[in-house]
Design a protein around this motif. Sequence first.
Motif, short mmCIF file in Angstrom:
data_model
loop_
_atom_site.label_atom_id
_atom_site.label_comp_id
_atom_site.label_asym_id
_atom_site.label_seq_id
_atom_site.Cartn_x
_atom_site.Cartn_y
_atom_site.Cartn_z
N GLY A 5 -6.54 -2.19 7.24
CA GLY A 5 -5.77 -2.70 6.11
C GLY A 5 -4.31 -2.86 6.44
O GLY A 5 -3.68 -3.87 6.08
N ILE A 6 -3.74 -1.87 7.13
CA ILE A 6 -2.34 -1.95 7.56
C ILE A 6 -2.16 -3.13 8.51
O ILE A 6 -1.23 -3.94 8.35
CB ILE A 6 -1.92 -0.63 8.25
N ASN A 7 -3.03 -3.24 9.49
CA ASN A 7 -2.91 -4.28 10.50
C ASN A 7 -3.18 -5.67 9.91
O ASN A 7 -2.57 -6.66 10.32
CB ASN A 7 -3.83 -4.00 11.68
N PHE A 8 -4.09 -5.76 8.94
CA PHE A 8 -4.36 -7.04 8.29
C PHE A 8 -3.15 -7.49 7.47
O PHE A 8 -2.84 -8.69 7.41
CB PHE A 8 -5.59 -6.95 7.38
N PHE A 9 -2.48 -6.56 6.82
CA PHE A 9 -1.27 -6.92 6.06
C PHE A 9 -0.22 -7.51 6.99
O PHE A 9 0.39 -8.54 6.69
CB PHE A 9 -0.69 -5.70 5.34
N LEU A 10 -0.02 -6.86 8.15
CA LEU A 10 0.97 -7.35 9.11
C LEU A 10 0.52 -8.66 9.75
O LEU A 10 1.35 -9.50 10.10
CB LEU A 10 1.24 -6.27 10.17
N THR A 11 -0.79 -8.85 9.88
CA THR A 11 -1.32 -10.14 10.35
C THR A 11 -0.99 -11.23 9.34
O THR A 11 -0.58 -12.34 9.71
CB THR A 11 -2.84 -10.06 10.54
N PHE A 12 -1.15 -10.89 8.07
CA PHE A 12 -0.87 -11.86 7.00
C PHE A 12 0.61 -12.26 7.00
O PHE A 12 0.93 -13.44 6.83
CB PHE A 12 -1.26 -11.27 5.65
N THR A 13 1.50 -11.30 7.20
CA THR A 13 2.93 -11.64 7.24
C THR A 13 3.24 -12.54 8.43
O THR A 13 4.10 -13.43 8.34
CB THR A 13 3.82 -10.38 7.30
N LEU B 176 2.14 2.07 5.94
CA LEU B 176 2.76 0.75 5.99
C LEU B 176 4.25 0.78 5.65
O LEU B 176 5.07 0.18 6.34
CB LEU B 176 2.02 -0.20 5.04
N LYS B 177 4.60 1.48 4.59
CA LYS B 177 6.00 1.53 4.17
C LYS B 177 6.88 2.11 5.27
O LYS B 177 7.97 1.59 5.55
CB LYS B 177 6.13 2.38 2.89
N LYS B 178 6.42 3.18 5.92
CA LYS B 178 7.18 3.81 7.00
C LYS B 178 7.32 2.85 8.19
O LYS B 178 8.37 2.78 8.83
CB LYS B 178 6.49 5.09 7.44
N LEU B 179 6.25 2.12 8.49
CA LEU B 179 6.30 1.18 9.62
C LEU B 179 7.33 0.08 9.39
O LEU B 179 8.09 -0.27 10.30
CB LEU B 179 4.92 0.55 9.83
N LEU B 180 7.38 -0.46 8.18
CA LEU B 180 8.33 -1.52 7.87
C LEU B 180 9.77 -1.04 7.92
O LEU B 180 10.70 -1.84 8.14
CB LEU B 180 8.02 -2.11 6.49
#
Length: 278
Positions: free
Chosen positions: A48-56, A258-262
Motif C-alpha cells: 500500500g505504501i509503495n503503491f501510493f508512491l507509485t501513483f505519485t 507513509l507520513k514519516k517517509l514523506l
Amino acid sequence: MNEIISYFSTIPSSHRSLILVGGITIFWLIENSFPFFLMQYRKWHHAGINFFLTFTTIIVNFILAFILIKTASWTTENHFGILQWIPKLPIWLYTIIGLLLLDLIGAYLVHFIQHKVKFLWRFHLIHHTDTWIDTTTANRHHPGESVMRFIFTTLGVLIVGSPMWMVFLYQSLSVIASQFNHANISLPNKLDVFLSYFIVSPNMHKVHHHYVLPYTDSNYGNIFSVWDRLFGTFTTLSKDKLIYGVDTHMLPEENNKLKKLLQIPFQKSRSAKNTENH
C-alpha cells in the motif's frame, strides 16, 4: 522491428498502464511461489505504501509528459542529438544504441548523482529505507525524486536525439526491468550470473539495497549492466550477508509509515554509521 516502432509510436495510455500493472502482478505471483527470502511482513500494508508512491510517480510523469513529447519532437525536427548525427544504421542497431544511451543518462547517471549529492540523496533515501525488497519497491520514489528522474530522462532524450517511439519503448522496458530486478524471486545462481553480464539481474540489484556502504553505492543500473561494469561500480555480495534497508533509518516507525517517509527529505541529514570492506 517496424511493427514494434509502429506500436510504440501510437501506444495508448491504457496499454502503458497495463504494462505497469501487469508487470507488478506477474512478478508478485512469481515471488510468492519462488521467493528469494521468506520475509515475515505485512505484504499488503507494505504494498500500500509503495503503491501510493507509485501513483505519485505516475501523476508527476503525466503532468510533465508534454515536456518529454516536445523535446523528442524538437530533436527529430532539428536533427539534434547523437542518433541524428551518426551514419545511417540498421534499425535494430540504431534502437539498441539509443536504448543504451537513454539508460545511461535516464537511469545510471541520475542514480549515481543521487547517491553523491546530499540534497538529492535526501529524496532518494526513501527508496532505500525499504527493508522488505519486493517488486512493489520498484517505484517507491518520493515525488521529489520522480521530478529529478523526469528531468534526467528529458535530458537523455535531448542528448540522444531519440524519437518518441523509442522513448515509450525505453520507459516500458525500464518499468519491467525495475519490477524484475526488485522482485523477491529466486533464480538459479548460474542463470542470474549469466543475465548480469547483459541486464541488471535480481541478485545484482539486491546488493545495491544492502544497508551499509560501500554496497549501497554500487550497481546503479536499471536495464543494462554494462554501465556498472564499465565504470567500476559493479560488485557482488552473497545472499547470507544481505540485509535490506539503509543504516540511518532502520527503525520500522521511520521506514514503514507513509507520513514519516514523506517527511524524511526535510529532516536533518544523518551520516552513514557503518561501512563494510569487500
